[in-house]
Design a protein around this motif. Structure first.
Motif, short mmCIF file in Angstrom:
data_model
loop_
_atom_site.label_atom_id
_atom_site.label_comp_id
_atom_site.label_asym_id
_atom_site.label_seq_id
_atom_site.Cartn_x
_atom_site.Cartn_y
_atom_site.Cartn_z
N THR A 212 -0.50 -5.37 -0.02
CA THR A 212 0.67 -6.21 0.27
C THR A 212 1.65 -5.44 1.15
OG1 THR A 212 1.90 -5.41 -1.64
CG2 THR A 212 0.44 -7.30 -1.99
N PRO A 213 2.56 -6.14 1.80
CA PRO A 213 3.58 -5.44 2.59
C PRO A 213 4.42 -4.47 1.75
CG PRO A 213 3.49 -7.72 3.26
CD PRO A 213 2.60 -7.59 2.07
N ALA A 214 4.73 -4.83 0.52
CA ALA A 214 5.50 -3.92 -0.34
C ALA A 214 4.69 -2.67 -0.65
CB ALA A 214 5.91 -4.64 -1.63
N ARG B 161 10.57 -4.69 -3.67
CA ARG B 161 10.76 -6.13 -3.47
C ARG B 161 9.46 -6.88 -3.74
NH1 ARG B 161 13.84 -6.47 2.31
NH2 ARG B 161 15.64 -5.21 1.75
N ARG B 162 9.64 -8.13 -4.11
CA ARG B 162 8.48 -8.98 -4.31
C ARG B 162 7.90 -9.39 -2.96
NH1 ARG B 162 8.55 -13.53 -8.78
NH2 ARG B 162 8.85 -11.65 -9.96
N GLU B 163 8.78 -9.69 -2.02
CA GLU B 163 8.39 -10.12 -0.67
C GLU B 163 9.08 -9.24 0.36
OE1 GLU B 163 6.55 -12.95 0.30
OE2 GLU B 163 5.99 -13.31 -1.77
N VAL B 164 8.30 -8.76 1.32
CA VAL B 164 8.84 -8.00 2.44
C VAL B 164 8.29 -8.64 3.71
CG1 VAL B 164 8.99 -5.73 3.54
CG2 VAL B 164 8.84 -5.89 1.05
N GLU B 165 9.15 -8.82 4.68
CA GLU B 165 8.72 -9.45 5.93
C GLU B 165 7.69 -8.55 6.63
OE1 GLU B 165 11.98 -10.41 8.49
OE2 GLU B 165 13.25 -10.83 6.75
N PRO B 166 6.52 -9.11 7.00
CA PRO B 166 5.50 -8.31 7.68
C PRO B 166 5.99 -7.72 9.00
CG PRO B 166 4.55 -10.35 6.86
CD PRO B 166 6.02 -10.44 6.65
#
Length: 151
Positions: free
Chosen positions: A66-68, A124-129
């Protein structure tokens, strides 16, 4: 009466041949070949070392799904490389860590730019790619520089 001897003009010896060269030229050629071999060996070794260090960076990011996780892997790689600069650098946190990352640079890419995602991106749960891609390029340059493979 004395006998007259025919006099002849002075003849110069022929010019020396270019082959075989004198021993000094052989020594010069051997020295130049040795220098060329050392330079080639050094460049080849440096290129191999750079490729190996790049491979370490790329494999660590490829293993992150994942990005994170990629941000966490980048952080770990930078902390490993930072220990080569300062044995205590891997213990820095927050802004001090970002300032350390910017220490050798004229620009403040970590403290004020794309590198700020290192502060909390791994949590973070979501990180911008897109932010991760920018961080990847920035971190790769710093990692290669600190590991001694920079150009």
């Amino acid at each position: 009466m004395a006998a007259q001897l025919p006099l002849r003009d002075v003849h110069l010896p022929p010019a020396p041949s270019w082959w075989p060269p004198a021993p000094g030229w052989w020594l010069l050629a051997a020295a130049l070949l040795a220098v060329a071999a050392v330079v080639w060996f050094w460049r080849r070794r440096r290129a191999r070392r750079r490729a190996a260090i790049e491979r370490v960076f790329d494999q660590a990011l490829a293993a992150a799904e994942t990005p994170a996780a990629q941000v966490a892997a980048i952080s770990e790689l930078l902390r490993r490389a930072a220990r080569r600069r300062d044995p205590q650098a891997d213990r820095l946190q927050g802004e001090a860590w970002l300032e350390f990352l910017d220490r050798d640079s004229r620009r403040r890419d970590f403290a004020e730019g794309d590198g700020r995602v290192l502060l909390d991106g791994a949590y973070r749960r979501e990180v911008e790619p897109g932010r991760v891609a920018a961080l990847r390029d920035l971190a790769r340059r710093r990692f290669l520089q600190w590991m001694g493979a920079g150009r």
